[in-house]
Design a protein around this motif. Structure first.
Motif: not given
Length: 104
Positions: A88-89, A94-96, A98-101
Motif C-alpha cells: 500500500f505504501n 508514487t502518486i504522492k 499521504p497514507a491514511g489521508a
C-alpha cells in the motif's frame, strides 16, 4: 485527520502508552521497547529498503535475531504484514498520497 491519529486510537485501545506510540520513530534509541519489539522494525526496515542493500537482502545476523524472538508462525505473519504495508505504501508514494489521508 492528522497524521498518525488513526494509529493512535488503535494503540490506545490496545493499551499502549502515549510515550510508546510517540517514540516509535525513534525505536532504536527510545527506552520503551523490548528486544523483540526492536527486532520487528529492524526486519521491516530491511525488507522495505531492498534497494539499499549490497549482497544478501537479509543478513543472517538480523534473521537470527528476529527468529530468537518469534516462532515460525509469528515470523510468517510479521513478514506478510510488512509486505502488505509496503504494497500500500508504494502506490501512495508514487502518486504522492499521504497514507491514511482519505480514510474514513
Amino acid at each position: 485527520m492528522p497524521a498518525g491519529r488513526a494509529g493512535g486510537r488503535g494503540g490506545r485501545k490496545a493499551g499502549l502508552s502515549n510515550e510508546r506510540m510517540w517514540a516509535v520513530a525513534a525505536w532504536r534509541e527510545a527506552p520503551y521497547y523490548s528486544d523483540a519489539e526492536r527486532a520487528a522494525p529492524a526486519l521491516a526496515e530491511k525488507m522495505t529498503r531492498l534497494g539499499d542493500r549490497s549482497g544478501d537482502a537479509m543478513s543472517d545476523e538480523l534473521w537470527d535475531e528476529v527468529a530468537d524472538h518469534y516462532d515460525e508462525r509469528q515470523l510468517a505473519a510479521l513478514i506478510l504484514w510488512i509486505a502488505t504495508t509496503n504494497l500500500f505504501n508504494r502506490p501512495n508514494a508514487t502518486i504522492k498520497e499521504p497514507a491514511g489521508a482519505t480514510w474514513g
